[in-house]
Design an enzyme around this catalytic site. Structure first.
Site, PDB file in Angstrom:
ATOM      1  N   ASN A  17     -10.611  -2.977  -6.224  1.00 11.51           N
ATOM      2  CA  ASN A  17      -9.745  -2.017  -7.096  1.00 11.51           C
ATOM      3  C   ASN A  17     -10.481  -1.526  -8.294  1.00 11.51           C
ATOM      4  O   ASN A  17      -9.977  -0.478  -8.984  1.00 11.51           O
ATOM      5  CB  ASN A  17      -8.390  -2.722  -7.026  1.00 11.51           C
ATOM      6  CG  ASN A  17      -7.508  -2.432  -5.795  1.00 11.51           C
ATOM      7  OD1 ASN A  17      -6.628  -3.144  -5.834  1.00 11.51           O
ATOM      8  ND2 ASN A  17      -7.841  -1.403  -4.998  1.00 11.51           N
ATOM      9  N   ARG A  31       1.947  -5.011   6.140  1.00 10.85           N
ATOM     10  CA  ARG A  31       1.023  -3.887   5.387  1.00 10.85           C
ATOM     11  C   ARG A  31       1.770  -2.675   5.275  1.00 10.85           C
ATOM     12  O   ARG A  31       2.018  -2.088   6.521  1.00 10.85           O
ATOM     13  CB  ARG A  31      -0.272  -3.717   5.813  1.00 10.85           C
ATOM     14  CG  ARG A  31      -1.092  -2.920   5.062  1.00 10.85           C
ATOM     15  CD  ARG A  31      -2.388  -2.721   5.184  1.00 10.85           C
ATOM     16  NE  ARG A  31      -3.175  -1.738   4.286  1.00 10.85           N
ATOM     17  CZ  ARG A  31      -4.516  -1.702   3.786  1.00 10.85           C
ATOM     18  NH1 ARG A  31      -5.024  -2.893   4.290  1.00 10.85           N
ATOM     19  NH2 ARG A  31      -4.781  -1.154   2.803  1.00 10.85           N
ATOM     20  N   LEU A  60      -7.187  -5.243   6.914  1.00 10.35           N
ATOM     21  CA  LEU A  60      -6.928  -6.323   6.242  1.00 10.35           C
ATOM     22  C   LEU A  60      -7.228  -6.310   4.737  1.00 10.35           C
ATOM     23  O   LEU A  60      -6.781  -7.029   3.978  1.00 10.35           O
ATOM     24  CB  LEU A  60      -7.283  -7.656   6.816  1.00 10.35           C
ATOM     25  CG  LEU A  60      -6.582  -7.991   8.511  1.00 10.35           C
ATOM     26  CD1 LEU A  60      -7.501  -9.125   8.993  1.00 10.35           C
ATOM     27  CD2 LEU A  60      -5.369  -8.244   8.008  1.00 10.35           C
ATOM     28  N   ASP A 105       0.953  -1.139   0.014  1.00  8.81           N
ATOM     29  CA  ASP A 105      -0.008   0.117  -0.064  1.00  8.81           C
ATOM     30  C   ASP A 105       0.781   1.267   0.048  1.00  8.81           C
ATOM     31  O   ASP A 105       1.971   1.172   0.628  1.00  8.81           O
ATOM     32  CB  ASP A 105      -0.979  -0.190   1.288  1.00  8.81           C
ATOM     33  CG  ASP A 105      -2.065   0.859   1.286  1.00  8.81           C
ATOM     34  OD1 ASP A 105      -2.205   1.252   0.163  1.00  8.81           O
ATOM     35  OD2 ASP A 105      -3.134   0.790   2.027  1.00  8.81           O
ATOM     36  N   GLU A 133       0.976 -13.548  11.911  1.00 10.75           N
ATOM     37  CA  GLU A 133       1.357 -12.571  12.603  1.00 10.75           C
ATOM     38  C   GLU A 133       1.441 -11.153  11.706  1.00 10.75           C
ATOM     39  O   GLU A 133       1.805 -11.441  10.628  1.00 10.75           O
ATOM     40  CB  GLU A 133       2.994 -12.806  13.181  1.00 10.75           C
ATOM     41  CG  GLU A 133       3.378 -13.817  14.090  1.00 10.75           C
ATOM     42  CD  GLU A 133       2.868 -13.419  15.534  1.00 10.75           C
ATOM     43  OE1 GLU A 133       2.479 -12.096  15.928  1.00 10.75           O
ATOM     44  OE2 GLU A 133       2.212 -14.058  16.219  1.00 10.75           O
ATOM     45  N   SER A 176      -7.173  -5.812  -5.836  1.00 12.57           N
ATOM     46  CA  SER A 176      -8.358  -6.589  -5.192  1.00 12.57           C
ATOM     47  C   SER A 176      -9.642  -6.360  -6.053  1.00 12.57           C
ATOM     48  O   SER A 176      -9.768  -5.743  -6.977  1.00 12.57           O
ATOM     49  CB  SER A 176      -8.520  -5.887  -3.531  1.00 12.57           C
ATOM     50  OG  SER A 176      -9.295  -4.456  -3.776  1.00 12.57           O
TER      51      SER A 176
HETATM   52  C1  FPP Z   1      -1.688   0.016  -3.460  1.00 13.78           C
HETATM   53  O1  FPP Z   1      -1.316   1.240  -3.617  1.00 13.78           O
HETATM   54  C2  FPP Z   1      -1.236  -0.754  -4.713  1.00 13.78           C
HETATM   55  C3  FPP Z   1      -2.010  -1.272  -5.408  1.00 13.78           C
HETATM   56  C4  FPP Z   1      -3.292  -1.262  -5.719  1.00 13.78           C
HETATM   57  C5  FPP Z   1      -1.344  -1.902  -6.718  1.00 13.78           C
HETATM   58  C6  FPP Z   1      -0.094  -2.842  -6.294  1.00 13.78           C
HETATM   59  C7  FPP Z   1       0.714  -3.376  -7.647  1.00 13.78           C
HETATM   60  C8  FPP Z   1       1.885  -3.318  -7.868  1.00 13.78           C
HETATM   61  C9  FPP Z   1       2.862  -2.848  -6.778  1.00 13.78           C
HETATM   62  C10 FPP Z   1       2.504  -3.889  -8.908  1.00 13.78           C
HETATM   63  C11 FPP Z   1       2.606  -5.400  -8.579  1.00 13.78           C
HETATM   64  C12 FPP Z   1       3.148  -5.892 -10.010  1.00 13.78           C
HETATM   65  C13 FPP Z   1       2.633  -7.335 -10.133  1.00 13.78           C
HETATM   66  C14 FPP Z   1       2.867  -8.092 -11.521  1.00 13.78           C
HETATM   67  C15 FPP Z   1       2.497  -8.296  -9.005  1.00 13.78           C
HETATM   68  P1  FPP Z   1      -2.061   2.459  -3.636  1.00 13.78           P
HETATM   69  O2  FPP Z   1      -2.670   2.891  -4.878  1.00 13.78           O
HETATM   70  O3  FPP Z   1      -3.511   2.196  -2.988  1.00 13.78           O
HETATM   71  O4  FPP Z   1      -1.563   3.782  -2.931  1.00 13.78           O
HETATM   72  P2  FPP Z   1      -2.370   4.952  -2.108  1.00 13.78           P
HETATM   73  O5  FPP Z   1      -2.958   4.091  -1.118  1.00 13.78           O
HETATM   74  O6  FPP Z   1      -1.180   5.699  -1.768  1.00 13.78           O
HETATM   75  O7  FPP Z   1      -3.270   5.559  -3.243  1.00 13.78           O
END
Ligand code: FPP
Length: 247
Positions: A75, A195, A202, A27, A214, A72
């Protein structure tokens, strides 16, 4: 201690008491980008680099399994351009990294409701799972279009259907049988869930699987989660007294 010094397991960690399976909720990509004055999607791109290094780090330090929450079921509610960018990013990462991951012995598995994902992405995911199926260096599980409640309902329906067709008696439904029908069947439950970004939720991730996991929360934003931060998380983990409900 710089990340460069952490190619091998740091001496202050007890190899015998490392988590065997680490799960991460990555995150803070958007906030990281905003702080740099960059578009949110750049944060996701940086996030891929952080994930790649964590995977390699787990392998270097002898951790056998890593699971990452990439997308998710909730998302889909993000702006269409961001969703599209993420789908392209997942596909591109697979195309670019598969060969190297395969060479390094990574066994890849995708968990979640994969059917609604773009067909070309599904094809890459399928290819990567087949190609790496016999690898043993590390199990890398990526949750895409994953929701813990959805997963539990899906298994319940499957088992109910088996009962209806007289293939199963209700008394035969045990925790083990239930777990054997989850997306994660065959992968041990996480020992440690991390996280980032200061959020303490969660968010519908691995609800069944984390019963005795944990949990470690850190304020660090995902793109800045490196080996130094992982070391910190493992030190905290090793200070915990895991009792699994016993005394
Ligand atoms: C959360 O940050 C991140 C995501 C929803 C996407 C995570 C995906 C990646 C890091 C790419 C991984 C790639 C592969 C192929 C597994 P956010 O956008 O919610 O951040 P914010 O809470 O600051 O807005």
């Amino acid at each position: 201690m710089t990340a460069k010094l952490l190619q091998t397991l740091p001496a202050d960690l007890d190899r015998q008491r490392l988590p065997r399976h680490v799960a991460v909720i990555m995150d803070g990509n958007g906030r990281w980008a905003k702080r740099q004055g960059l578009p949110r999607v750049i944060g996701h791109r940086q996030g891929v680099d952080a994930l790649k290094d964590l995977l390699r780090c787990c392998k270097d330090w002898g951790i056998e399994s890593l699971t990452a929450y990439a997308f998710s079921t909730e998302n889909w509610g993000r702006p269409a351009e961001e969703v599209d960018f993420l789908m392209v990013l997942f596909e591109r990462m697979l195309r670019q990294e598969l060969e190297q991951m395969h060479l390094e012995g990574v066994k890849i598995r995708f968990v979640g409701d994969l059917d609604p994902l773009p067909k070309s992405l599904q094809a890459e995911m399928h290819r990567s799972m087949v190609e790496t199926a016999d690898n043993r260096a590390i199990q890398f599980t990526v949750a895409i279009n994953y929701g813990g409640r959805h997963e539990i309902v899906k298994v319940s329906r499957q088992l109910a259907d088996m009962v209806r067709h007289n293939q199963l008696n209700p008394e035969e439904i045990t925790e083990k049988l239930f777990a054997d029908h989850l997306y994660t069947a065959g992968v041990r439950d996480p020992d440690l869930l991390i996280r980032t970004s200061g959020e303490m939720r969660l968010s519908n991730f691995l609800l069944w699987q984390i019963a005795y996991t944990e949990i470690y929360f850190t304020d660090i934003l995902w793109p800045e989660f490196n080996r130094v931060e992982f070391h910190r998380a493992l030190m905290a983990y090793q200070e915990r007294d895991r009792r699994f409900g016993k005394i």
